[in-house]
Design a protein around this motif. Structure first.
Motif, PDB file in Angstrom:
ATOM      1  N   ARG A  68      18.293   7.469   5.063  1.00  0.00           N
ATOM      2  CA  ARG A  68      19.741   7.328   5.174  1.00  0.00           C
ATOM      3  C   ARG A  68      20.397   8.675   4.938  1.00  0.00           C
ATOM      4  O   ARG A  68      19.787   9.596   4.370  1.00  0.00           O
ATOM      5  CB  ARG A  68      20.283   6.303   4.175  1.00  0.00           C
ATOM      6  N   LEU A  80      18.662  -3.134   4.525  1.00  0.00           N
ATOM      7  CA  LEU A  80      19.709  -2.121   4.503  1.00  0.00           C
ATOM      8  C   LEU A  80      21.056  -2.816   4.350  1.00  0.00           C
ATOM      9  O   LEU A  80      21.283  -3.911   4.878  1.00  0.00           O
ATOM     10  CB  LEU A  80      19.685  -1.234   5.751  1.00  0.00           C
ATOM     11  N   THR A 139      21.896   4.641   8.245  1.00  0.00           N
ATOM     12  CA  THR A 139      20.669   4.181   7.593  1.00  0.00           C
ATOM     13  C   THR A 139      19.757   3.560   8.638  1.00  0.00           C
ATOM     14  O   THR A 139      20.211   2.783   9.490  1.00  0.00           O
ATOM     15  CB  THR A 139      20.969   3.141   6.500  1.00  0.00           C
TER      16      THR A 139
END
Length: 561
Positions: free
Chosen positions: A9, A39, A329
């Motif tokens: 990320r 995520l 991310t």
């Protein structure tokens, strides 16, 4: 399949500029026979000042829930009683009075929403080789019950975390100052506390026999199967569009969580990659995003997943700055060895994508040009009509002026003195002179009108000719792109809808859009003014062919101005 986990990320360029933290979070975990990833994308909203914490904790809640789920369903036995009770309690709702009923889109019960948001890929070959309760995953009704268990576990744990944190850590003065008047009264009353920590979630559990994929909110999860194809199998929520998303902090967060259960026995995969909307928003189309992921898979196949992780960690800041400028991310699983057979194909497909994008742009534009073509042709027709009208006014005046000039010449000649007295001759000369002066002025004005009409007509023709040339140039450009795609191995069928296939939601379109017939180049339109100079000064006030082109008529007009 030998999967390696990846998770990377970066803080978005806009967050850096604005002094905001990275509100994305990603996490992975490996068990004895499974791997999990998650995520979260915290909301970039001053009313959600702790979304960076919310995204971290939702990842932790998801990993915990999925690890427990993987181990529980592999064992024999029934659903744990506590989990069943929690599920039943979570979906029970007070009846809503009719006058307070929500919009039709929200009229379904939470239970139905969960049922509608579970897709199953595979499971056709039987489940004799599965252990414990894994076979229930491929029974539609049982799968919905199990997914409710997962949803309750994640939502419940995350909600507990954020409320416990808020109870011990009320909003600071700085956080409070950023909240709008819409939310301050609710926060003061202890309502919608989850909103302070608002975040989305994408997570996946991958075992040796199945993959369980889930999502709440936006972002995209892409599955690359063992045939080399890519899809987005998690059902899409059409409430997620542009900068609007559903969220873990929504009151229907439990109900609107979406799932996909993928049978890896009959439908093996080579990679599963999830990205926050910082990835998706960097591109104009899903195919461009897929191309980005294919590029990463090719890199992993040619080097390793670990080296890909290092590469992405160094490149993502520039990726954000040059794209969405949002936090980015990426996490998931990759079998680099299984990707290798597709490296050449992925390189070829990636080379096609920018060409297909340009081809799509042209294919979309060409039918829209038909309307303007008609408008410009209408302008030419009107300008030609106006031109004819001004000539029709000028010609009789010009004839009369010539007659008066002849009369004046005769009156001024010596021969006229034998026919008229000096007094009559003087009066006649004065009258003819007045008529001539007036008609000469009228002719001058008529000639100016003709000149303006001629100029307007020529400009209309030139505008149409330029637009036809533009359109023909686009057609030539389109044909060139098609030839390039053929050289790269694309089929003719792909030219009709260059981004046909997976819809943005991962589902096939319901109907094919109707399009105009494929346009062909048009010849140039309008008179060649240079080739037909206006040199004929003869006067013919009547048009012999009202439908003829105006440049043919020009030979019969005065060469004025």
């Amino acid at each position: 399949m030998a999967f390696d986990l990846i998770c990377v990320r970066t803080q978005g360029a806009s967050h850096i500029d604005d002094g905001l933290p990275c509100e994305d979070f990603g996490a992975v975990r490996k068990g004895a026979f499974y791997q999990v990833f998650a995520l979260g994308d915290g909301h970039g909203d001053s009313n959600c000042p702790r979304s960076s914490l919310g995204s971290q904790w939702v990842c932790e809640s998801a990993l915990d829930a999925l690890c427990s789920f993987a181990e529980d369903v592999r064992q024999d036995g029934s659903v744990p009683e506590a989990a069943a009770d929690a599920t039943d309690e979570a979906v029970e709702q007070e009846p809503v009075p009719a006058e307070e009923a929500p919009e039709p889109r929200r009229m379904r019960s939470k239970k139905m929403l969960i049922q509608d948001a579970v897709s199953i890929i595979g499971g056709e070959e039987g489940n004799a080789d599965l252990t414990g309760r894994e076979a229930l995953l491929f029974d539609p009704q049982q799968a919905k019950m199990l997914m409710r268990q997962v949803a309750v576990s994640i939502v419940g744990d995350w909600t507990s975390r954020v409320n416990s944190h808020y109870a011990e850590n009320p909003l600071t003065d700085e956080e409070w100052a950023g909240c709008s008047d819409r939310y301050k009264p609710r926060y003061q009353a202890g309502e919608r506390i989850e909103h302070i920590y608002g975040t989305t979630l994408i997570a996946g559990l991958v075992t040796d026999t199945y993959a369980l994929l889930l999502q709440q909110g936006d972002g995209r999860l892409c599955v690359f199967d063992a045939l080399g194809d890519v899809s987005q199998p998690i059902p899409w929520d059409d409430r997620c569009f542009a900068n609007v998303t559903t969220s873990m902090c929504d009151e229907d967060a439990l109900a609107s969580m979406r799932f996909c259960i993928w049978d890896l026995r009959s439908h093996p995969v080579v990679a599963v990659l999830a990205g926050s909307d910082g990835v998706e928003d960097a591109y104009f189309s899903p195919e461009q995003m897929h191309s980005f992921y294919r590029e990463q898979l090719v890199y992993a196949a040619r080097s390793s997943v670990a080296e890909l992780q290092t590469k992405l960690q160094s490149e993502l800041p520039a990726f954000s700055a040059g794209g969405s400028r949002d936090d980015v991310t990426i996490c998931g699983i990759i079998d680099a060895e299984a990707v290798r057979p597709f490296v050449e194909r992925y390189d070829m497909e990636n080379a096609q994508v920018p060409i297909q994008l340009e081809l799509s742009r042209i294919e979309e534009r060409l039918p829209k040009m038909q309307g303007k073509m008609g408008y410009l042709q209408g302008n030419v027709t009107k300008a030609e009509k106006d031109y004819r009208a001004t000539v029709a006014v000028r010609d009789p005046i010009a004839v009369r002026v010539q007659e008066l000039r002849s009369d004046v010449s005769n009156v001024n000649s010596g021969a006229a003195e034998g026919f008229f007295s000096l007094r009559t001759l003087s009066a006649l000369r004065g009258s003819l002179g007045q008529q001539q002066a007036k008609l000469e002025e009228d002719l001058k004005n008529a000639e100016a009108d003709v000149a303006r009409a001629k100029d307007a007509y020529e400009r209309a023709c030139k505008e149409l000719e330029d637009y036809v040339a533009l359109r023909n140039g686009l057609i030539a450009e389109r044909d060139n792109y098609k030839e390039q795609l053929k050289a790269l191995g694309a089929s003719d069928d792909s030219f009709d809808n260059v981004f046909d296939g997976e819809a943005r939601s991962g589902e096939a379109p319901e109907t094919e859009p109707s399009v105009a017939p494929d346009p062909e180049p048009m010849p140039g339109f309008g008179p060649d003014v240079e080739a037909q100079p206006w040199t004929d000064v003869s006067v013919e006030p009547e048009f012999d062919d009202i439908g003829s082109r105006i440049h043919r008529l020009s030979r019969r007009f005065f060469n004025r101005g």
